[in-house]
Design a protein around this motif. Sequence first.
Motif, short mmCIF file in Angstrom:
data_model
loop_
_atom_site.label_atom_id
_atom_site.label_comp_id
_atom_site.label_asym_id
_atom_site.label_seq_id
_atom_site.Cartn_x
_atom_site.Cartn_y
_atom_site.Cartn_z
N LEU A 80 0.87 -1.17 0.00
CA LEU A 80 0.00 0.00 0.00
C LEU A 80 0.90 1.22 0.00
CD1 LEU A 80 -2.84 1.27 0.27
CD2 LEU A 80 -2.55 1.11 2.75
N ARG A 99 1.60 5.59 -1.78
CA ARG A 99 1.05 6.86 -2.22
C ARG A 99 1.93 7.40 -3.33
NH1 ARG A 99 3.97 5.36 1.44
NH2 ARG A 99 2.21 5.06 2.78
N ASN A 107 6.08 3.59 -0.38
CA ASN A 107 5.19 2.65 0.29
C ASN A 107 5.87 2.14 1.55
OD1 ASN A 107 6.68 0.10 -0.34
ND2 ASN A 107 6.11 0.58 -2.44
N PHE A 164 -0.81 -3.33 -9.98
CA PHE A 164 -1.23 -2.33 -9.01
C PHE A 164 -2.51 -1.64 -9.46
CE2 PHE A 164 3.40 -2.54 -8.64
CZ PHE A 164 3.55 -2.75 -7.27
N ASP A 170 -3.37 7.21 -3.91
CA ASP A 170 -2.79 6.03 -3.28
C ASP A 170 -2.86 4.86 -4.25
OD1 ASP A 170 -5.42 4.77 -3.05
OD2 ASP A 170 -5.77 6.08 -1.35
N TYR A 171 -2.09 3.84 -3.95
CA TYR A 171 -2.10 2.64 -4.79
C TYR A 171 -1.91 1.42 -3.90
CZ TYR A 171 2.98 2.35 -4.41
OH TYR A 171 4.26 2.23 -3.92
N MET A 172 -2.32 0.28 -4.43
CA MET A 172 -2.13 -0.99 -3.74
C MET A 172 -1.85 -2.06 -4.77
SD MET A 172 -6.07 -1.93 -2.66
CE MET A 172 -6.40 -0.27 -2.09
N ASP A 173 -1.15 -3.10 -4.34
CA ASP A 173 -0.91 -4.19 -5.28
C ASP A 173 -2.19 -5.01 -5.45
OD1 ASP A 173 -0.96 -5.81 -2.99
OD2 ASP A 173 1.12 -6.42 -3.16
N LEU A 187 -3.39 -7.17 -2.42
CA LEU A 187 -4.09 -6.46 -1.35
C LEU A 187 -5.51 -6.11 -1.78
CD1 LEU A 187 -4.29 -5.11 1.39
CD2 LEU A 187 -3.13 -3.10 0.41
N ARG A 188 -5.67 -5.65 -3.02
CA ARG A 188 -7.02 -5.32 -3.49
C ARG A 188 -7.93 -6.54 -3.46
NH1 ARG A 188 -9.42 -1.05 -7.20
NH2 ARG A 188 -11.39 -1.96 -7.80
#
Length: 123
Positions: free
Chosen positions: A3, A5, A22, A89, A103-106, A109-110
């Motif tokens: 997670l 930004r 991250n 991502f 923000d971003y997540m892999d 995680l999503r």
Amino acid sequence: MILGRFYLKQTQNGNLLGEFSNYRMNNITTESVDLIRANNQNSTIFSGIFMSSWLEIDGSVFSDLEIQFDATTRHYDLTWRNNNGNIGFHGRGFLVDDILIGDYMDHELRNHLENTTNVFDTI
């Protein structure tokens, strides 16, 4: 699971330059994003298909990046895909003074969040 930004600024040529971090990183690093095809159906800036690159501990990473603008929420949805077309991502951002921040997540995680909560039904 990751997670983080980011922020991205668009050049006059349509390319993007920015930085991200991250919780796995000890520093803030750069991301360079070259415009491949602008989204002609959407006159907003930042929308289109891009080639993104950045450095990780193991070396350079290259990824296709698609950015779409959601006029209803006024958010930008970002999807980074590897060379095989697999999603790496997901991100979401908005504009502040012509800078896209978010923000971003892999993908791991999503998927975890989608399978454990209804958080994505509300955004």
